[in-house]
Design a protein around this motif. Sequence first.
Motif, mmCIF file in Angstrom:
data_model
loop_
_atom_site.group_PDB
_atom_site.id
_atom_site.type_symbol
_atom_site.label_atom_id
_atom_site.label_comp_id
_atom_site.label_asym_id
_atom_site.label_seq_id
_atom_site.Cartn_x
_atom_site.Cartn_y
_atom_site.Cartn_z
ATOM 1 N N ALA A 1 10.526 17.928 10.237
ATOM 2 C CA ALA A 1 10.606 16.498 9.932
ATOM 3 C C ALA A 1 9.224 15.873 9.807
ATOM 4 O O ALA A 1 8.935 14.893 10.485
ATOM 5 N N PRO A 2 8.338 16.423 8.969
ATOM 6 C CA PRO A 2 7.042 15.765 8.784
ATOM 7 C C PRO A 2 7.164 14.683 7.730
ATOM 8 O O PRO A 2 8.118 14.704 6.956
ATOM 9 N N PRO A 3 6.225 13.751 7.662
ATOM 10 C CA PRO A 3 6.289 12.731 6.616
ATOM 11 C C PRO A 3 6.025 13.294 5.215
ATOM 12 O O PRO A 3 6.330 12.642 4.233
ATOM 13 N N GLY A 4 5.458 14.509 5.140
ATOM 14 C CA GLY A 4 5.205 15.093 3.827
ATOM 15 C C GLY A 4 5.102 16.590 3.988
ATOM 16 O O GLY A 4 5.102 17.103 5.105
ATOM 17 N N TRP A 5 5.035 17.339 2.867
ATOM 18 C CA TRP A 5 4.991 18.791 2.962
ATOM 19 C C TRP A 5 3.753 19.331 2.267
ATOM 20 O O TRP A 5 3.219 18.709 1.354
ATOM 21 N N PRO A 6 3.274 20.511 2.663
ATOM 22 C CA PRO A 6 2.079 21.073 2.031
ATOM 23 C C PRO A 6 2.299 21.323 0.545
ATOM 24 O O PRO A 6 3.437 21.426 0.082
ATOM 25 N N ALA A 7 1.196 21.443 -0.178
ATOM 26 C CA ALA A 7 1.275 21.557 -1.628
ATOM 27 C C ALA A 7 2.031 22.809 -2.047
ATOM 28 O O ALA A 7 2.769 22.798 -3.007
ATOM 29 N N ASP A 8 1.834 23.913 -1.327
ATOM 30 C CA ASP A 8 2.394 25.177 -1.801
ATOM 31 C C ASP A 8 3.446 25.714 -0.847
ATOM 32 O O ASP A 8 3.653 26.928 -0.780
ATOM 33 N N GLY B 1 -0.350 7.054 0.067
ATOM 34 C CA GLY B 1 -0.790 5.772 -0.471
ATOM 35 C C GLY B 1 -1.216 5.876 -1.919
ATOM 36 O O GLY B 1 -0.989 4.974 -2.729
ATOM 37 N N ASP B 2 -1.844 6.995 -2.241
ATOM 38 C CA ASP B 2 -2.302 7.199 -3.608
ATOM 39 C C ASP B 2 -1.119 7.215 -4.565
ATOM 40 O O ASP B 2 -1.108 6.514 -5.587
ATOM 41 N N GLN B 3 -0.074 7.984 -4.238
ATOM 42 C CA GLN B 3 1.056 8.089 -5.159
ATOM 43 C C GLN B 3 1.922 6.835 -5.134
ATOM 44 O O GLN B 3 2.499 6.464 -6.161
ATOM 45 N N ALA B 4 2.006 6.172 -3.967
ATOM 46 C CA ALA B 4 2.751 4.908 -3.926
ATOM 47 C C ALA B 4 2.101 3.913 -4.880
ATOM 48 O O ALA B 4 2.778 3.209 -5.632
ATOM 49 N N GLU C 1 2.707 15.491 -10.746
ATOM 50 C CA GLU C 1 4.070 15.327 -10.249
ATOM 51 C C GLU C 1 4.081 14.506 -8.973
ATOM 52 O O GLU C 1 3.164 14.616 -8.171
ATOM 53 N N PRO C 2 5.126 13.698 -8.808
ATOM 54 C CA PRO C 2 5.233 13.031 -7.503
ATOM 55 C C PRO C 2 5.476 14.089 -6.434
ATOM 56 O O PRO C 2 6.276 14.997 -6.630
ATOM 57 N N ALA C 3 4.745 13.976 -5.315
ATOM 58 C CA ALA C 3 4.815 15.027 -4.298
ATOM 59 C C ALA C 3 5.344 14.504 -2.972
ATOM 60 O O ALA C 3 5.519 15.260 -2.035
ATOM 61 N N THR C 4 5.562 13.201 -2.879
ATOM 62 C CA THR C 4 5.982 12.630 -1.605
ATOM 63 C C THR C 4 6.976 11.507 -1.884
ATOM 64 O O THR C 4 6.916 10.876 -2.947
ATOM 65 N N TYR C 5 7.865 11.243 -0.943
ATOM 66 C CA TYR C 5 8.890 10.217 -1.190
ATOM 67 C C TYR C 5 8.281 8.835 -1.321
ATOM 68 O O TYR C 5 8.951 7.889 -1.745
ATOM 69 N N PHE C 6 6.989 8.703 -0.958
ATOM 70 C CA PHE C 6 6.354 7.399 -1.109
ATOM 71 C C PHE C 6 6.180 7.022 -2.575
ATOM 72 O O PHE C 6 5.986 5.851 -2.895
ATOM 73 N N ALA C 7 6.239 8.009 -3.464
ATOM 74 C CA ALA C 7 6.122 7.667 -4.878
ATOM 75 C C ALA C 7 7.361 6.899 -5.342
ATOM 76 O O ALA C 7 7.247 5.745 -5.788
ATOM 77 N N PRO C 8 8.573 7.483 -5.248
ATOM 78 C CA PRO C 8 9.730 6.680 -5.654
ATOM 79 C C PRO C 8 9.908 5.433 -4.793
ATOM 80 O O PRO C 8 10.439 4.425 -5.253
ATOM 81 N N LEU C 9 9.444 5.492 -3.550
ATOM 82 C CA LEU C 9 9.575 4.321 -2.673
ATOM 83 C C LEU C 9 8.674 3.186 -3.175
ATOM 84 O O LEU C 9 9.061 2.013 -3.156
#
Lengths: 310, 410, 316
Positions: free
Chosen positions: B267-274, B38-41, B315-323
Amino acid sequence: MLNLEKTNKSLKKTLIAFIIFLIIVGIWKPLALVYGIQRGGLYSLIGLPLALILGIVGILNLAHGDFLTLGLYIGYIFYSSWSIDPIISMIPLFFILFGLGTVLYSILIKNVLKAGHLNQLLLTFGISMIIIELIKIIWTTRPRSVYTSYASSSVTLGNMSIGMYEFIYPAMAIAVLVILQFFLKKTRLGQAASAVGQNPKGAEIVGINTNVVYLVVFSIAFGIIGISAAVMLPRTAIFPLSGNSYTLKSFALAAMAGLGNLNGILIGGITLGIAEAIVQSIPGYEGWSDVVFFGILIAVILLNAYRRPE
Amino acid sequence: MKRIFLVMMSLLMVFSFALAAEKPIKIGAVNPLGDITGDQATKAMKLAVKEINDAGGVLGRPIELIVIDDEMNPAKGAAAIERLATVENVDFFVGGMGSGVHLAQVPILKKYQKITVWIGAASHQAEIAMGPDADWYFHLHPWDYQQGEGYGVGWTEIVHAYPEVKIEKVFLAYEEGAFGTDSYTSYIDLYEEAKRGEGSWKEVLKEFKGASFKSAALGGGDYRAMLNQAKSFNPDLFIWAGYDADAIPIVAQAREVNFQPPLFVGAPPGWPADFGKNPLSNNVILYGMWAPTLNEVSAVAKHFYDSYVEMWKEEPATYFAPLGYTNIYFLVEGIKKAGSLDKNAIIEALRTIEYESPLGEVLKIEPSRIIKNQGFKYQKILQWQNGKQEVIWPLDLATTQLVYPFKFGK
Amino acid sequence: MMKKRLFLIITLLAIILMIFLPYFIGAYLLHVLMTIFIYMSLALSWDMMLRTGQLSFGVAGFFGVGSYASIITCSRFGFNPLVSILFAGFFVALIALGLGFAVLKLRDIYFSITTLAITMVFSVIIRNMPRLTGGASGKVIPNVIFNGDSTKTYWLILSLALITILISEIFNRTKIHFAINSIRNDEIIARSSGINILGYLLFVFIISSALQGMAGAIYTQQYGFVSPETTFSLDFLLLPMAMALVGGIYSTWGSVIGAVVLGFASEYLKLFMPYGHQIIYGIMIVLIILFLPKGIYGSTKDRLVTYKIEKLSLSE
């Protein structure tokens, strides 16, 4: 509050029953036995500090798991900034959490000791909220991890691959328990702590400085949380709610063992771990492991209550 | 001469006052600000709004974005919609992430029936709740059942393009909550179809098995019982549907249990930072909608990435940013095409737009099972290689070749 | 005598004001109030049990079971939504009756952890019965209650809150009050006075659980869906507890004030502080506990009493 009625005889009986149980499971489902001992050891290790604080200081610390999370993050900083191996970071983590416990007690906890259990509960709930939010702001909700090559090491027996690392959980749990029992039974301060746990007012009358006892016990318990964090580090995802679920499990363990029964925490923890592992190994019934965990808990508490005379 | 000049100046002043006094078009967003998605979106949406306003706004008016945190709580998410509708008086609703939160918002959205372009809620339950009559509702995120169907298409194409890859047995490990279980029911349906010789998985799904696990995000984190089941099933394709907190422990424990399927998919909604830095990540396959490597094959993606980094210093880290970026641009394109704020005109316009998004694909509206206005259908198949997420499928967006079979790093 | 009548008139006026509120305030504020009233009912019913000396951690469990009872009877058996809410209360009361016989013999943390464990067991069992309950994915009903009419839904929730307040006041004013207080203070003395401890505990347990079940049913009918993760969330236990404690336990006003203060704080803080507002919420709780150990209402009442005593002694 501490229950000194656990005589040696009943402890021996419980131990024998426990060992028989282990042997039966070992023959029926060996992998479940391994996983159960490992995970159960972790539950016991994390449960001991909560039981300590609950039994002697009388406070149910709802922020227990969140301090574990904090320990994980501090350990992560050691690893990512200075490449310190997680097992080695056990030492600084013990002292850092120990110090944190001292500070927390002096500033906040001391003030609510007189205000009753509910206020203490609410205070720790507020602290838990603050810690979780602070972590979210500093590190965001994205998980982090610490990589060590030995965390996934295993030994092959037949067609089973048995992980070696997680045996450190029951090992540490036993070590901490032995040290704690030594402290409580053989040292002056420890004996004072036992007395305070049993009867706070009586202990004061006898001249024990309950404040100092509480402070030391609180800090030691927090130090053990630091140790738990260190050993969990290589195998746990680090995120704001990493430790949160352990508060409930530790509370369950402490209640099941009975206040003051530290040995019971070890036996209970491993038993519950094995029960969980058995259910999880039955295809199609994995989702029921929580029911078994809490079901056993409820059964033990009810049995104890009805066995105890009015 | 002077008089003409004075008249011109005063006309200019009146004109600029009129422009400045143009009421903004208000867009209301409800995002989980406490979570990275939500933050990056939100940040991406603000980027889009800034770009659009700098370019002159929409219909001569600036757009104003008002964001309220849903705190991942259904009642709060619903209250946020009420506030945006009645206190802030927004014209449009955007945003979203969680399915549970959205279920509580659906009755309220139906009350106001404002044009809603939603980027959250993958659960088919939300589609059932919304029903077939909500012409004003546009849903951009692929539904859970659509994602499953898409992967069938993807794996079939991969099996044809890479002759050494063989897929017949598929094992799905799913977290026991709503998210994982929805995945499992989708795969069961797809398996039934494949058994009848229909559906997108018919060539690659001959045998299927599923097992649940407790996600680390919800207090679990011990997958070994499930992994042993997978090991004895010996699948060609192993998929786990859980959360980002499961990503590393699951690979670590798979290695401990000595379970090494030829295709290891997360298939998680996001991936860990490292995750990329962790040696265990190498050659893990992932389902997702976006990866930074898309910058190499899509100019729109690169523009979005660079602008986001410049504006937010992260950097954008999750597909919710471009979405999120897509969310705003898609809506604005619809308003521009309609030429007015008339609801029906905008609905018609949105249904006909084709927007090239920074997710690397073109956004078009088509009906899904129940609703009329569905956006993205399929996700992508990517693979972690040397710390980067590379696109493997769709083949025309691929940034590199698939590495097969999967082997644990040293 | 005059004071009592004055108090009664003020209460009636307040209730009338509450009833006509929807005609004066907007949908958003109404929505916030509805959420506050639900939590208020939970806080108050939890406090009722607390007055007997029993710290129950089962609020979320009864809330969840009531939710599911309502939605299943509605969608599967075609119950009218309002009837399903009453049924939910009745169903939860039955369960509480059954559980109570076993569980109400426990005391202190044993009672607490058992009620918490029961909550977890309910949640997992419901999750593992997909054909009846929708399993982990949950269940959705096609129409929310009153078709989403905010005013009618508000009145429904207001009714629940008023009923809960009424019951709480009955428990505080009739001879039940003495029995409950006596049990809380010293069970041995209570028993020797002839008080049927188990009977009173069961009675309060059933009523408070039924209220929690109905709150769950109404919440579910308002939003139209259930799922194990959201419906059995421990938020429905911890937040009402915090509200009752912050407002002042063992009193009706305490839970009311606590629910209003914390409820508004949690909604409006985030409008000023989009990031990190939960920290302020946590700090509020910590500060109130440190400086107002009897809660807002409790400490204010104490201060009023001291003030009155001082005034009296001065006027001597």
